[in-house]
Design a protein around this motif. Sequence first.
Motif, mmCIF file in Angstrom:
data_model
loop_
_atom_site.group_PDB
_atom_site.id
_atom_site.type_symbol
_atom_site.label_atom_id
_atom_site.label_comp_id
_atom_site.label_asym_id
_atom_site.label_seq_id
_atom_site.Cartn_x
_atom_site.Cartn_y
_atom_site.Cartn_z
ATOM 1 N N GLU A 1 26.625 33.238 35.856
ATOM 2 C CA GLU A 1 27.788 33.995 36.845
ATOM 3 C C GLU A 1 28.499 34.381 34.997
ATOM 4 N N LEU A 2 28.623 33.025 34.348
ATOM 5 C CA LEU A 2 28.900 33.053 32.857
ATOM 6 C C LEU A 2 27.949 34.253 32.208
ATOM 7 N N ASN B 1 26.629 36.710 32.627
ATOM 8 C CA ASN B 1 26.888 38.211 33.190
ATOM 9 C C ASN B 1 28.518 38.840 33.241
ATOM 10 N N LYS B 2 29.786 37.638 33.130
ATOM 11 C CA LYS B 2 30.600 37.412 32.173
ATOM 12 C C LYS B 2 30.615 37.948 30.882
ATOM 13 N N GLU C 1 29.350 41.234 30.489
ATOM 14 C CA GLU C 1 30.786 42.443 31.410
ATOM 15 C C GLU C 1 32.249 43.103 29.965
ATOM 16 N N VAL C 2 31.640 41.640 28.868
ATOM 17 C CA VAL C 2 33.276 41.462 28.336
ATOM 18 C C VAL C 2 32.289 42.385 26.934
ATOM 19 N N VAL D 1 36.630 35.290 27.381
ATOM 20 C CA VAL D 1 35.637 34.155 28.128
ATOM 21 C C VAL D 1 35.592 33.069 28.766
#
Length: 268
Positions: free
Chosen positions: A148-149, A151-152, A155-156, A172
């Motif tokens: 999850e981290l 992917n974030k 994304e950023v 993040v």
Amino acid sequence: SYPSRKIGVTVQFESHRCELAAVFMLEHDSKIIEYYDQPARLKLTYKAKSGRPATSLHTADYFVIGDWVGWMECKMEEQLRELAEKMPNRYVLSADGTWRCPPGEDAAAKLGLEYRIFVADHYSRELQRNLTFLDDYWRLSYPPPSEELVNKIIEVIKKSQGIGYRDLIRKVPHLTSDDLNYLISRGLVYVNLSQDLLIDPDSVTVYTDLRAATACLNLKASNSNELPQGTIPVALKAGEKIADNGTVFTITEEDDKIIQLMGPDGGT
């Protein structure tokens, strides 16, 4: 050991100053398709310093497949000078400053292949320092960030290719420098380790991968007043299309610092 994303296996190295520098170069050189450690041995035949015939079964460090194919041996400059003193017909410094192994070249040529020497000292001090800095992340069992981290983070970065190291951590939630260094060491995000020093985070910029970094830097160069000879300038406007390595991207957002690209699959 280094977990290669290019070939999908773990590659062995003995020294982060020498073999690891070679592995990093092979991993990120777009002209190299594959490379493997502990390749098949070569039989080297040459004259010893005494003038007597000498034969040696030699295992080079890596076998390389790309714009050239063959064996690669990794050495430091000081090592080569010492070896050339002991075995002047095996290790030779050419007039152009490149190190060669004539018996290795001869043995490889019989198979229609090449033999090259990689001299780690010839690469940037920044790369050497960064590889030393990241050494613990390769050798120790540092826990990877959650999916999850990760992917974030991706994304950023996609929204701000070339984002600063500290800016990324600020944007993040729960991202630590150790997490980011882990991703850099595994090649899951891209930093130019030959230029940016990780011990100076304010100088480090982060991209999703090498291709994104190259595309962004080429775009910025084309919008500069100092263009390399033969460069054709393009307008950096939303909606314009550019190509990189045969892939067409569409500019979806741009300003003075950030360029966002959309690939043919709709991803940014």
